[in-house]
Write a protein that holds these residues in place. Structure first.
Motif, PDB file in Angstrom:
ATOM      1  N   LYS A   1       0.832  -1.204   0.000  1.00 27.35           N
ATOM      2  CA  LYS A   1       0.000   0.000   0.000  1.00 27.35           C
ATOM      3  C   LYS A   1       0.870   1.259   0.000  1.00 27.35           C
ATOM      4  O   LYS A   1       0.600   2.204  -0.737  1.00 27.35           O
ATOM      5  CB  LYS A   1      -0.943   0.007   1.196  1.00 27.35           C
ATOM      6  N   GLU A   2       1.913   1.264   0.802  1.00 28.06           N
ATOM      7  CA  GLU A   2       2.815   2.414   0.867  1.00 28.06           C
ATOM      8  C   GLU A   2       3.469   2.667  -0.494  1.00 28.06           C
ATOM      9  O   GLU A   2       3.553   3.797  -0.968  1.00 28.06           O
ATOM     10  CB  GLU A   2       3.884   2.152   1.923  1.00 28.06           C
ATOM     11  N   TYR A   3       3.911   1.601  -1.149  1.00 26.96           N
ATOM     12  CA  TYR A   3       4.519   1.729  -2.477  1.00 26.96           C
ATOM     13  C   TYR A   3       3.510   2.277  -3.486  1.00 26.96           C
ATOM     14  O   TYR A   3       3.812   3.197  -4.249  1.00 26.96           O
ATOM     15  CB  TYR A   3       5.048   0.377  -2.960  1.00 26.96           C
ATOM     16  N   ASN A   4       2.316   1.699  -3.507  1.00 23.91           N
ATOM     17  CA  ASN A   4       1.292   2.142  -4.460  1.00 23.91           C
ATOM     18  C   ASN A   4       0.937   3.606  -4.257  1.00 23.91           C
ATOM     19  O   ASN A   4       0.794   4.355  -5.233  1.00 23.91           O
ATOM     20  CB  ASN A   4       0.050   1.272  -4.345  1.00 23.91           C
ATOM     21  N   LEU A   5       0.775   4.039  -3.013  1.00 20.39           N
ATOM     22  CA  LEU A   5       0.430   5.436  -2.747  1.00 20.39           C
ATOM     23  C   LEU A   5       1.541   6.386  -3.180  1.00 20.39           C
ATOM     24  O   LEU A   5       1.273   7.493  -3.653  1.00 20.39           O
ATOM     25  CB  LEU A   5       0.106   5.628  -1.264  1.00 20.39           C
ATOM     26  N   SER A   6       2.784   5.963  -3.049  1.00 25.65           N
ATOM     27  CA  SER A   6       3.896   6.843  -3.429  1.00 25.65           C
ATOM     28  C   SER A   6       4.071   6.942  -4.945  1.00 25.65           C
ATOM     29  O   SER A   6       4.739   7.846  -5.423  1.00 25.65           O
ATOM     30  CB  SER A   6       5.192   6.363  -2.776  1.00 25.65           C
ATOM     31  N   ASN A   7       3.476   6.021  -5.707  1.00 25.65           N
ATOM     32  CA  ASN A   7       3.657   6.006  -7.163  1.00 25.65           C
ATOM     33  C   ASN A   7       2.385   6.311  -7.948  1.00 25.65           C
ATOM     34  O   ASN A   7       2.364   6.128  -9.160  1.00 25.65           O
ATOM     35  CB  ASN A   7       4.216   4.646  -7.599  1.00 25.65           C
ATOM     36  N   ARG A   8       1.343   6.758  -7.317  1.00 25.28           N
ATOM     37  CA  ARG A   8       0.109   7.065  -8.047  1.00 25.28           C
ATOM     38  C   ARG A   8       0.055   8.544  -8.401  1.00 25.28           C
ATOM     39  O   ARG A   8       0.784   9.364  -7.838  1.00 25.28           O
ATOM     40  CB  ARG A   8      -1.119   6.681  -7.234  1.00 25.28           C
ATOM     41  N   GLU A   9      -0.808   8.876  -9.347  1.00 31.76           N
ATOM     42  CA  GLU A   9      -0.982  10.258  -9.751  1.00 31.76           C
ATOM     43  C   GLU A   9      -1.635  11.056  -8.609  1.00 31.76           C
ATOM     44  O   GLU A   9      -2.363  10.511  -7.793  1.00 31.76           O
ATOM     45  CB  GLU A   9      -1.849  10.350 -11.013  1.00 31.76           C
ATOM     46  N   GLN A  10      -1.343  12.344  -8.572  1.00 30.48           N
ATOM     47  CA  GLN A  10      -1.925  13.210  -7.554  1.00 30.48           C
ATOM     48  C   GLN A  10      -3.367  13.533  -7.932  1.00 30.48           C
ATOM     49  O   GLN A  10      -3.634  13.975  -9.041  1.00 30.48           O
ATOM     50  CB  GLN A  10      -1.115  14.503  -7.422  1.00 30.48           C
ATOM     51  N   SER A  11      -4.297  13.259  -7.040  1.00 23.54           N
ATOM     52  CA  SER A  11      -5.699  13.579  -7.272  1.00 23.54           C
ATOM     53  C   SER A  11      -6.429  13.572  -5.932  1.00 23.54           C
ATOM     54  O   SER A  11      -5.895  13.126  -4.932  1.00 23.54           O
ATOM     55  CB  SER A  11      -6.345  12.571  -8.224  1.00 23.54           C
ATOM     56  N   GLU A  12      -7.646  14.060  -5.966  1.00 23.18           N
ATOM     57  CA  GLU A  12      -8.470  14.116  -4.761  1.00 23.18           C
ATOM     58  C   GLU A  12      -9.068  12.744  -4.471  1.00 23.18           C
ATOM     59  O   GLU A  12      -9.586  12.075  -5.363  1.00 23.18           O
ATOM     60  CB  GLU A  12      -9.600  15.135  -4.959  1.00 23.18           C
ATOM     61  N   ASN A  13      -9.000  12.311  -3.225  1.00 27.13           N
ATOM     62  CA  ASN A  13      -9.653  11.074  -2.793  1.00 27.13           C
ATOM     63  C   ASN A  13     -11.105  11.379  -2.469  1.00 27.13           C
ATOM     64  O   ASN A  13     -11.401  12.348  -1.768  1.00 27.13           O
ATOM     65  CB  ASN A  13      -8.973  10.505  -1.559  1.00 27.13           C
ATOM     66  N   VAL A  14     -12.021  10.547  -2.970  1.00 25.57           N
ATOM     67  CA  VAL A  14     -13.449  10.724  -2.723  1.00 25.57           C
ATOM     68  C   VAL A  14     -13.969   9.475  -2.003  1.00 25.57           C
ATOM     69  O   VAL A  14     -13.927   8.379  -2.561  1.00 25.57           O
ATOM     70  CB  VAL A  14     -14.219  10.937  -4.049  1.00 25.57           C
ATOM     71  N   PRO A  15     -14.446   9.619  -0.743  1.00 21.12           N
ATOM     72  CA  PRO A  15     -14.971   8.469  -0.018  1.00 21.12           C
ATOM     73  C   PRO A  15     -16.230   7.923  -0.701  1.00 21.12           C
ATOM     74  O   PRO A  15     -16.997   8.678  -1.308  1.00 21.12           O
ATOM     75  CB  PRO A  15     -15.312   9.012   1.365  1.00 21.12           C
ATOM     76  N   ILE A  16     -16.426   6.591  -0.590  1.00 21.93           N
ATOM     77  CA  ILE A  16     -17.579   5.963  -1.220  1.00 21.93           C
ATOM     78  C   ILE A  16     -18.124   4.868  -0.307  1.00 21.93           C
ATOM     79  O   ILE A  16     -17.374   4.208   0.396  1.00 21.93           O
ATOM     80  CB  ILE A  16     -17.197   5.399  -2.606  1.00 21.93           C
ATOM     81  N   GLY A  17     -19.421   4.703  -0.306  1.00 20.07           N
ATOM     82  CA  GLY A  17     -20.083   3.620   0.414  1.00 20.07           C
ATOM     83  C   GLY A  17     -21.251   3.119  -0.422  1.00 20.07           C
ATOM     84  O   GLY A  17     -22.086   3.918  -0.858  1.00 20.07           O
ATOM     85  N   ILE A  18     -21.288   1.818  -0.674  1.00 19.96           N
ATOM     86  CA  ILE A  18     -22.341   1.213  -1.486  1.00 19.96           C
ATOM     87  C   ILE A  18     -22.933   0.054  -0.701  1.00 19.96           C
ATOM     88  O   ILE A  18     -22.188  -0.795  -0.194  1.00 19.96           O
ATOM     89  CB  ILE A  18     -21.790   0.706  -2.831  1.00 19.96           C
ATOM     90  N   PHE A  19     -24.262   0.009  -0.600  1.00 22.64           N
ATOM     91  CA  PHE A  19     -24.922  -1.034   0.176  1.00 22.64           C
ATOM     92  C   PHE A  19     -26.094  -1.611  -0.601  1.00 22.64           C
ATOM     93  O   PHE A  19     -26.747  -0.910  -1.358  1.00 22.64           O
ATOM     94  CB  PHE A  19     -25.424  -0.466   1.506  1.00 22.64           C
ATOM     95  N   CYS A  20     -26.356  -2.907  -0.404  1.00 25.43           N
ATOM     96  CA  CYS A  20     -27.506  -3.582  -1.005  1.00 25.43           C
ATOM     97  C   CYS A  20     -28.518  -3.866   0.096  1.00 25.43           C
ATOM     98  O   CYS A  20     -28.142  -4.282   1.192  1.00 25.43           O
ATOM     99  CB  CYS A  20     -27.091  -4.897  -1.652  1.00 25.43           C
TER     100      CYS A  20
END
Length: 52
Positions: free
Chosen positions: A3-22
């Motif tokens: 996770k640390e590696y992936n976060l350091s190598n991703r493009e800069q953008s806004e994180n948007v929280p999401i919740g989906i329920f059935c």
């Protein structure tokens, strides 16, 4: 460490929280997930499914 590696190598953008329920016909939630989106990515933090 992945996770640390992936976060350091991703493009800069806004994180948007999401919740989906059935829900069933009675309105009881039986499955869902929470996480966040950024750019074209979906990061799932929690997934649950109840067997009814």
């Amino acid at each position: 460490m992945l996770k640390e590696y992936n976060l350091s190598n991703r493009e800069q953008s806004e994180n948007v929280p999401i919740g989906i329920f059935c829900e069933n016909e009675a309105g009881k939630k039986f499955a869902g997930l929470t996480g966040e989106t950024f750019e074209n990515w979906l990061c799932i933090h929690y997934y649950a499914k109840e067997f009814v």
